[in-house]
Design an enzyme around this catalytic site. Sequence first.
Site, PDB file in Angstrom:
ATOM      1  N   CYS A  91      -8.728  12.767   1.799  1.00  0.00           N
ATOM      2  CA  CYS A  91      -9.784  13.317   1.696  1.00  0.00           C
ATOM      3  C   CYS A  91     -10.874  12.622   0.504  1.00  0.00           C
ATOM      4  CB  CYS A  91      -9.549  14.740   1.251  1.00  0.00           C
ATOM      5  SG  CYS A  91      -8.324  15.665   2.130  1.00  0.00           S
ATOM      6  N   ARG A 121     -11.466   5.766   3.362  1.00  0.00           N
ATOM      7  CA  ARG A 121     -10.306   6.309   2.941  1.00  0.00           C
ATOM      8  C   ARG A 121      -9.300   7.039   3.698  1.00  0.00           C
ATOM      9  NH1 ARG A 121     -11.416   7.989  -2.577  1.00  0.00           N
ATOM     10  NH2 ARG A 121     -10.297   9.916  -2.359  1.00  0.00           N
ATOM     11  N   TRP A 123      -8.401  14.564   5.365  1.00  0.00           N
ATOM     12  CA  TRP A 123      -7.155  14.018   5.749  1.00  0.00           C
ATOM     13  C   TRP A 123      -6.175  15.179   5.946  1.00  0.00           C
ATOM     14  CZ3 TRP A 123      -2.375  12.083   3.180  1.00  0.00           C
ATOM     15  CH2 TRP A 123      -1.729  11.193   4.067  1.00  0.00           C
ATOM     16  N   ASN A 181     -10.321  17.800  -2.656  1.00  0.00           N
ATOM     17  CA  ASN A 181      -9.437  16.791  -2.329  1.00  0.00           C
ATOM     18  C   ASN A 181      -8.281  16.666  -3.159  1.00  0.00           C
ATOM     19  OD1 ASN A 181      -7.953  14.167  -1.953  1.00  0.00           O
ATOM     20  ND2 ASN A 181      -9.360  13.342  -3.248  1.00  0.00           N
ATOM     21  N   GLY A 182      -7.106  16.903  -2.606  1.00  0.00           N
ATOM     22  CA  GLY A 182      -5.880  17.289  -3.283  1.00  0.00           C
ATOM     23  C   GLY A 182      -4.910  18.392  -2.522  1.00  0.00           C
ATOM     24  N   GLU A 186       6.240  -7.100   3.051  1.00  0.00           N
ATOM     25  CA  GLU A 186       4.879  -7.220   2.957  1.00  0.00           C
ATOM     26  C   GLU A 186       4.248  -7.234   4.648  1.00  0.00           C
ATOM     27  OE1 GLU A 186       2.641  -5.620   1.960  1.00  0.00           O
ATOM     28  OE2 GLU A 186       0.688  -6.219   2.473  1.00  0.00           O
ATOM     29  N   LYS A 211       2.478  -4.693   6.986  1.00  0.00           N
ATOM     30  CA  LYS A 211       1.019  -4.975   7.683  1.00  0.00           C
ATOM     31  C   LYS A 211       1.045  -4.914   9.147  1.00  0.00           C
ATOM     32  CE  LYS A 211      -1.482  -5.081   5.106  1.00  0.00           C
ATOM     33  NZ  LYS A 211      -0.683  -4.468   3.871  1.00  0.00           N
ATOM     34  N   GLU A 215       1.617  -1.031  10.111  1.00  0.00           N
ATOM     35  CA  GLU A 215       0.582  -0.068  10.016  1.00  0.00           C
ATOM     36  C   GLU A 215      -0.583  -0.136  10.637  1.00  0.00           C
ATOM     37  OE1 GLU A 215      -1.085   0.002   5.818  1.00  0.00           O
ATOM     38  OE2 GLU A 215      -0.602  -1.969   5.767  1.00  0.00           O
ATOM     39  N   HIS A 266      25.258  -7.564   8.030  1.00  0.00           N
ATOM     40  CA  HIS A 266      25.929  -6.246   7.498  1.00  0.00           C
ATOM     41  C   HIS A 266      25.417  -4.998   8.315  1.00  0.00           C
ATOM     42  CE1 HIS A 266      27.522  -8.776   4.474  1.00  0.00           C
ATOM     43  NE2 HIS A 266      26.556  -9.073   4.123  1.00  0.00           N
ATOM     44  N   LYS A 319      -6.645   5.242   2.628  1.00  0.00           N
ATOM     45  CA  LYS A 319      -6.660   3.870   1.826  1.00  0.00           C
ATOM     46  C   LYS A 319      -6.503   4.257   0.279  1.00  0.00           C
ATOM     47  CE  LYS A 319      -8.001  -0.280   0.411  1.00  0.00           C
ATOM     48  NZ  LYS A 319      -7.155  -1.314   1.107  1.00  0.00           N
TER      49      LYS A 319
HETATM   50  C1  AGP Z   1      -1.118  -1.120   2.437  1.00  0.00           C
HETATM   51  O1  AGP Z   1      -1.731  -1.906   3.249  1.00  0.00           O
HETATM   52  C2  AGP Z   1      -1.279   0.406   2.581  1.00  0.00           C
HETATM   53  N1  AGP Z   1      -2.762   0.609   2.573  1.00  0.00           N
HETATM   54  C3  AGP Z   1      -0.617   1.193   1.425  1.00  0.00           C
HETATM   55  O2  AGP Z   1       0.988   0.895   1.282  1.00  0.00           O
HETATM   56  C4  AGP Z   1      -0.963   0.723   0.018  1.00  0.00           C
HETATM   57  O3  AGP Z   1      -0.823  -0.353  -0.505  1.00  0.00           O
HETATM   58  C5  AGP Z   1      -0.544   1.818  -0.956  1.00  0.00           C
HETATM   59  O4  AGP Z   1      -0.812   3.276  -0.527  1.00  0.00           O
HETATM   60  C6  AGP Z   1      -0.663   1.761  -2.424  1.00  0.00           C
HETATM   61  O5  AGP Z   1      -2.009   1.941  -2.748  1.00  0.00           O
HETATM   62  P1  AGP Z   1      -2.673   1.502  -4.235  1.00  0.00           P
HETATM   63  O6  AGP Z   1      -2.238  -0.002  -4.252  1.00  0.00           O
HETATM   64  O7  AGP Z   1      -4.105   1.982  -4.031  1.00  0.00           O
HETATM   65  O8  AGP Z   1      -1.760   2.275  -5.056  1.00  0.00           O
END
Ligand code: AGP
Length: 600
Positions: A2, A27, A74, A100-101, A473, A477, A480, A496, A595
Amino acid sequence: MCGIIGYIGEENSRDYLISGLEKLEYRGYDSAGILVFDGNRMKYEKAKGRLDCLKEKIKGKELDGAMGIGHTRWATHGAVTDENAHPHLSEKGMFAVVHNGIIENCEELKQQLLSEGVGFKSETDTEVIAQLLEKYYSGSLINAVSRTCEQLEGSFALGIVCKECPDKLICVRRASPLIIGKGEGCHFISSDVNAVSRYTDKIYKPGENVISLVKKDSVSFYDRDLKPVEYEAVTVFADSLSAEKGGFEHFMLKEIYEQPEAVEKTISAFDFETVKKKINLQKVKNIFITACGSAYHAGVLGKYVIEPLAEIPVQTDIASEFRYRRPVIGEDTLVIIISQSGETADSLAALRLAKEKGCQVLSVVNVRESSVSDESDCVILTQAGTEIAVATTKAYSAQLAVMYLLAVHLAFERGRIEEKSKEVFLSQIEQIPESIREILRRESELRRIAREIKDSGHLYFIGRNTDYAIALEASLKMKEISYIHCEAYGAGELKHGTLSLIEEGTPVFALACNDTVFRKTASNIKEVRARGGRVYCFTAERYADEIEGCESVTAIPEFNPFFIGSLEIVPLQLLSYYTAREKGCDIDKPRNLAKSVTVE
Ligand code: AGP
């Protein structure tokens, strides 16, 4: 996540609110709304979907008022509907709120209000706040706000309009970001300095539970006991250039191409002398790196470099687990928090736990004005600039560079390497940006692979040591932004259990760039191929001809195995981008994601 925006001044607030919401879109959200107040009437519109839906809805509507609040939602409590979008009004219309929260005790508060005969319109926790404000309001605004906040458990950044107070906006925060922008004859409130940076570079940063009464020409602050407190406006340099695509189709692609510069700037800004001044390194007997998502993956790679070079125990854990599992840490532990936004709730909670335990806290953040930055003993600022795409790339690469630099300097500081070796390592790190540029020039092969795999149901990424950290990673990527199920495994772990999932045609990405474990990974590739898996290999140039029977071999320029991950991740980022593009996904704002995850 949010985002909230607010304006109070001499002009109509409507356009300021919409412009602020546009800057908050990155965001991640699923609905939006604005409310304006002309001193007599509050008028508002809300719409699920993208901001364009709201803009369409208000087109031609009379929405005038010199004060207003706006919100990108959100969804956490309640479905994605117009009704659940913010702002939310109290039953008699005395208060309007954007939030927001997450209010964790909203259900019990709502039941209490329902038992008192209060009528609700939405399913949200935020509407409970508006109703409580109305319940507690008897003429004193700060008393009503204070009593309401005392009832709330959880996190909030609130923008509040009161019908009987046409000359002031109210805002208050707890564990969610909120700033107040000081404009010319006006003030703004926002979740993010970038939402107001085109109007001002002067902001107030009220602390936790501080109630701010924001007028067009002044702001007054009150602490939890309603005692007046003073805050000075600080000058900030929001990076507005990054908020434009600059000719790229998506922010994510732009930011992938900005990585050389982000890494270059981060390396040149790195100052270990400051670390030594702010962290008592003699006390440090072990290191704990904790973060979320990609930042956590940067920490995992950090472990594979810091531990062997500096010969100090390094543990890593995701912050959402770290914060609840009573880790054995203390004064001899250096906790490293990595966070692009500096506002991730779990990472912030992990930081606060570390402080409670007497640990020293070093943070690696990309946003100078952030809660993680404010609460750390020492801050290393990555210089990636504002990152708009939800899927991080340039900030992640900058975080890797910081991990390498910390490893080399700690190793030297602890007498594990000589001056000469330190200089050699540092000069190799300085070559990373140019090597990334070289790789970016070879992207055509990745478009072909993307077309081959775009309809796959499952993808696997395997690797050992630093390759495993990169596999984590690469898997995130891909999943997501393309929405394809992906898993990352230590290559040695496959047999395993997970090997049972490999059948004829299963795509497996084998990362074999770290030459200290290349032979081992090469045999894992054979295991996969023996079961019909289609292997796409990423390996150092010297091994490219040794790898047989793969669908493709992407050669990575020769590089120190400690640091080669920074090169290896680039084609994998591009691969995820092109795969998502082939599938027509919303690359910069993937579904369900935000974000900055400022709630648990
Ligand atoms: C990664 O592409 C995502 N956007 C997400 O995993 C992000 O890295 C994670 O939410 C951590 O965010 P931050 O680095 O702002 O703490």
